[in-house]
Design a protein around this motif. Structure first.
Motif, PDB file in Angstrom:
ATOM      1  N   SER A 135     -12.480  14.537  -0.847  1.00 54.90           N
ATOM      2  CA  SER A 135     -13.129  14.616   0.456  1.00 54.90           C
ATOM      3  C   SER A 135     -14.026  13.418   0.727  1.00 54.90           C
ATOM      4  O   SER A 135     -14.208  13.035   1.870  1.00 54.90           O
ATOM      5  CB  SER A 135     -13.935  15.911   0.576  1.00 54.90           C
ATOM      6  OG  SER A 135     -14.954  15.951  -0.394  1.00 54.90           O
ATOM      7  N   GLU A 136     -14.603  12.816  -0.297  1.00 51.55           N
ATOM      8  CA  GLU A 136     -15.486  11.665  -0.096  1.00 51.55           C
ATOM      9  C   GLU A 136     -14.683  10.398   0.185  1.00 51.55           C
ATOM     10  O   GLU A 136     -14.966   9.673   1.131  1.00 51.55           O
ATOM     11  CB  GLU A 136     -16.367  11.457  -1.333  1.00 51.55           C
ATOM     12  CG  GLU A 136     -17.339  12.590  -1.566  1.00 51.55           C
ATOM     13  CD  GLU A 136     -18.013  12.505  -2.922  1.00 51.55           C
ATOM     14  OE1 GLU A 136     -17.938  11.450  -3.582  1.00 51.55           O
ATOM     15  OE2 GLU A 136     -18.620  13.510  -3.332  1.00 51.55           O
ATOM     16  N   ASN A 171     -15.830   4.523  -9.110  1.00 52.26           N
ATOM     17  CA  ASN A 171     -15.697   4.355  -7.659  1.00 52.26           C
ATOM     18  C   ASN A 171     -15.230   5.633  -6.969  1.00 52.26           C
ATOM     19  O   ASN A 171     -15.284   5.731  -5.747  1.00 52.26           O
ATOM     20  CB  ASN A 171     -14.714   3.224  -7.345  1.00 52.26           C
ATOM     21  CG  ASN A 171     -15.247   1.883  -7.774  1.00 52.26           C
ATOM     22  OD1 ASN A 171     -16.390   1.544  -7.495  1.00 52.26           O
ATOM     23  ND2 ASN A 171     -14.419   1.130  -8.491  1.00 52.26           N
ATOM     24  N   PHE A 172     -14.743   6.583  -7.759  1.00 50.98           N
ATOM     25  CA  PHE A 172     -14.243   7.852  -7.225  1.00 50.98           C
ATOM     26  C   PHE A 172     -14.880   8.977  -8.027  1.00 50.98           C
ATOM     27  O   PHE A 172     -14.220   9.668  -8.815  1.00 50.98           O
ATOM     28  CB  PHE A 172     -12.712   7.898  -7.302  1.00 50.98           C
ATOM     29  CG  PHE A 172     -12.057   6.777  -6.550  1.00 50.98           C
ATOM     30  CD1 PHE A 172     -11.847   6.870  -5.190  1.00 50.98           C
ATOM     31  CD2 PHE A 172     -11.690   5.604  -7.205  1.00 50.98           C
ATOM     32  CE1 PHE A 172     -11.269   5.830  -4.480  1.00 50.98           C
ATOM     33  CE2 PHE A 172     -11.105   4.562  -6.517  1.00 50.98           C
ATOM     34  CZ  PHE A 172     -10.897   4.667  -5.145  1.00 50.98           C
ATOM     35  N   SER A 173     -16.161   9.160  -7.814  1.00 56.89           N
ATOM     36  CA  SER A 173     -16.950  10.085  -8.639  1.00 56.89           C
ATOM     37  C   SER A 173     -16.512  11.543  -8.502  1.00 56.89           C
ATOM     38  O   SER A 173     -16.775  12.346  -9.392  1.00 56.89           O
ATOM     39  CB  SER A 173     -18.436   9.949  -8.306  1.00 56.89           C
ATOM     40  OG  SER A 173     -18.670  10.241  -6.938  1.00 56.89           O
ATOM     41  N   GLU A 174     -15.844  11.905  -7.425  1.00 55.60           N
ATOM     42  CA  GLU A 174     -15.407  13.294  -7.261  1.00 55.60           C
ATOM     43  C   GLU A 174     -14.142  13.622  -8.058  1.00 55.60           C
ATOM     44  O   GLU A 174     -13.774  14.787  -8.177  1.00 55.60           O
ATOM     45  CB  GLU A 174     -15.186  13.613  -5.785  1.00 55.60           C
ATOM     46  CG  GLU A 174     -13.997  12.908  -5.159  1.00 55.60           C
ATOM     47  CD  GLU A 174     -13.845  13.181  -3.676  1.00 55.60           C
ATOM     48  OE1 GLU A 174     -14.035  14.335  -3.241  1.00 55.60           O
ATOM     49  OE2 GLU A 174     -13.540  12.231  -2.945  1.00 55.60           O
ATOM     50  N   ASP A 196       0.827  -1.199   0.000  1.00 57.04           N
ATOM     51  CA  ASP A 196       0.000   0.000   0.000  1.00 57.04           C
ATOM     52  C   ASP A 196       0.865   1.254   0.000  1.00 57.04           C
ATOM     53  O   ASP A 196       1.919   1.293   0.637  1.00 57.04           O
ATOM     54  CB  ASP A 196      -0.901   0.041   1.241  1.00 57.04           C
ATOM     55  CG  ASP A 196      -1.998  -1.008   1.217  1.00 57.04           C
ATOM     56  OD1 ASP A 196      -2.290  -1.558   0.135  1.00 57.04           O
ATOM     57  OD2 ASP A 196      -2.563  -1.277   2.289  1.00 57.04           O
ATOM     58  N   VAL A 197       0.392   2.255  -0.726  1.00 54.80           N
ATOM     59  CA  VAL A 197       0.984   3.587  -0.665  1.00 54.80           C
ATOM     60  C   VAL A 197      -0.005   4.454   0.104  1.00 54.80           C
ATOM     61  O   VAL A 197      -1.204   4.453  -0.194  1.00 54.80           O
ATOM     62  CB  VAL A 197       1.221   4.160  -2.085  1.00 54.80           C
ATOM     63  CG1 VAL A 197       1.609   5.628  -2.017  1.00 54.80           C
ATOM     64  CG2 VAL A 197       2.292   3.359  -2.814  1.00 54.80           C
ATOM     65  N   LEU A 198       0.462   5.154   1.107  1.00 59.69           N
ATOM     66  CA  LEU A 198      -0.396   6.033   1.899  1.00 59.69           C
ATOM     67  C   LEU A 198      -0.578   7.316   1.096  1.00 59.69           C
ATOM     68  O   LEU A 198       0.277   8.193   1.102  1.00 59.69           O
ATOM     69  CB  LEU A 198       0.227   6.304   3.262  1.00 59.69           C
ATOM     70  CG  LEU A 198       0.586   5.059   4.075  1.00 59.69           C
ATOM     71  CD1 LEU A 198       1.221   5.452   5.399  1.00 59.69           C
ATOM     72  CD2 LEU A 198      -0.616   4.165   4.275  1.00 59.69           C
ATOM     73  N   PHE A 199      -1.680   7.382   0.361  1.00 65.38           N
ATOM     74  CA  PHE A 199      -1.919   8.441  -0.616  1.00 65.38           C
ATOM     75  C   PHE A 199      -3.150   9.226  -0.193  1.00 65.38           C
ATOM     76  O   PHE A 199      -4.255   8.699  -0.145  1.00 65.38           O
ATOM     77  CB  PHE A 199      -2.126   7.791  -1.994  1.00 65.38           C
ATOM     78  CG  PHE A 199      -2.260   8.753  -3.142  1.00 65.38           C
ATOM     79  CD1 PHE A 199      -1.138   9.218  -3.812  1.00 65.38           C
ATOM     80  CD2 PHE A 199      -3.501   9.162  -3.587  1.00 65.38           C
ATOM     81  CE1 PHE A 199      -1.257  10.082  -4.890  1.00 65.38           C
ATOM     82  CE2 PHE A 199      -3.633  10.024  -4.665  1.00 65.38           C
ATOM     83  CZ  PHE A 199      -2.506  10.491  -5.314  1.00 65.38           C
ATOM     84  N   LYS A 200      -2.955  10.490   0.158  1.00 69.29           N
ATOM     85  CA  LYS A 200      -4.042  11.392   0.550  1.00 69.29           C
ATOM     86  C   LYS A 200      -3.925  12.624  -0.332  1.00 69.29           C
ATOM     87  O   LYS A 200      -3.155  13.535  -0.062  1.00 69.29           O
ATOM     88  CB  LYS A 200      -3.914  11.748   2.019  1.00 69.29           C
ATOM     89  CG  LYS A 200      -4.962  12.627   2.706  1.00 69.29           C
ATOM     90  CD  LYS A 200      -5.963  13.258   1.866  1.00 69.29           C
ATOM     91  CE  LYS A 200      -6.791  14.317   2.508  1.00 69.29           C
ATOM     92  NZ  LYS A 200      -7.079  15.373   1.525  1.00 69.29           N
ATOM     93  N   PRO A 201      -4.661  12.638  -1.453  1.00 67.94           N
ATOM     94  CA  PRO A 201      -4.543  13.760  -2.381  1.00 67.94           C
ATOM     95  C   PRO A 201      -5.266  15.011  -1.891  1.00 67.94           C
ATOM     96  O   PRO A 201      -6.106  14.967  -0.998  1.00 67.94           O
ATOM     97  CB  PRO A 201      -5.176  13.218  -3.657  1.00 67.94           C
ATOM     98  CG  PRO A 201      -6.151  12.184  -3.193  1.00 67.94           C
ATOM     99  CD  PRO A 201      -5.562  11.601  -1.935  1.00 67.94           C
ATOM    100  N   THR A 202      -4.962  16.119  -2.537  1.00 65.85           N
ATOM    101  CA  THR A 202      -5.454  17.431  -2.140  1.00 65.85           C
ATOM    102  C   THR A 202      -6.966  17.576  -2.276  1.00 65.85           C
ATOM    103  O   THR A 202      -7.645  17.955  -1.342  1.00 65.85           O
ATOM    104  CB  THR A 202      -4.787  18.521  -2.997  1.00 65.85           C
ATOM    105  OG1 THR A 202      -3.383  18.336  -2.938  1.00 65.85           O
ATOM    106  CG2 THR A 202      -5.146  19.902  -2.508  1.00 65.85           C
ATOM    107  N   LYS A 203      -7.480  17.299  -3.451  1.00 63.70           N
ATOM    108  CA  LYS A 203      -8.874  17.616  -3.763  1.00 63.70           C
ATOM    109  C   LYS A 203      -9.771  16.386  -3.674  1.00 63.70           C
ATOM    110  O   LYS A 203     -10.475  16.058  -4.619  1.00 63.70           O
ATOM    111  CB  LYS A 203      -8.945  18.251  -5.148  1.00 63.70           C
ATOM    112  CG  LYS A 203      -8.212  19.591  -5.222  1.00 63.70           C
ATOM    113  CD  LYS A 203      -8.162  20.130  -6.613  1.00 63.70           C
ATOM    114  CE  LYS A 203      -9.508  20.709  -6.978  1.00 63.70           C
ATOM    115  NZ  LYS A 203      -9.492  21.353  -8.306  1.00 63.70           N
TER     116      LYS A 203
END
Length: 154
Positions: free
Chosen positions: A58-59, A79-82, A49-56
């Protein structure tokens, strides 16, 4: 030992790839191929796993798997509609300002701001923390990617 120079080179490759993906926006096959290449070359998804928390985001703001990160950069995953494709903006330049490093034999972390330049010359400032490790042949890979907009107390 991981060096600051290796971190800077990986950051440059990352920024150049983001600019190139946006430049290829009109050619879906090309921007998809460039995104896959960037993720393979620079991220450690093949090692866990890569711990990936992108900027834009929120869901579904935490992305541990390759497909989830890919969606953030170029969209297209239901699966990532935003996700609209952050790298498709397009950007003309990415500039890192590293504030600090924590470097050890097998792992390094860099933190600071990076700036994304739009075609009209405006910069968007984003805060980041990236973690790095070396693969079995010595290539630096990202296994932690956390970025966010600066706090706005409005």
């Amino acid at each position: 030992m991981i060096t600051k120079e290796e971190i800077h080179l990986t950051q440059k490759k990352w920024g150049d790839a983001i600019v190139e993906i946006g430049r290829l926006k009109a050619d879906k096959d090309s921007f998809e191929a460039k995104t896959s290449s960037m993720l393979s070359e620079l991220y450690g998804f093949n090692y866990g796993d890569v711990l990936f928390k992108p900027t834009k985001a929120s869901e579904k703001q935490f992305r541990l798997k390759l497909g989830a990160a890919r969606s953030y950069f170029i969209g297209g995953d239901d699966n990532f509609s935003e996700d609209s494709g952050f790298a498709l903006n397009p950007w003309t330049k990415v500039r890192f300002e590293n504030i600090g490093y924590n470097i050890s034999e097998k792992f390094a972390v860099a933190m600071g701001n990076y700036f994304f330049t739009s075609p009209d010359g405006n910069e968007t400032k984003v805060e980041y923390t990236f973690g790095y490790f070396k693969d079995e042949v010595g290539n630096l890979k990202i296994n932690l990617h956390h970025s966010s907009f600066p706090f706005n107390n409005v």
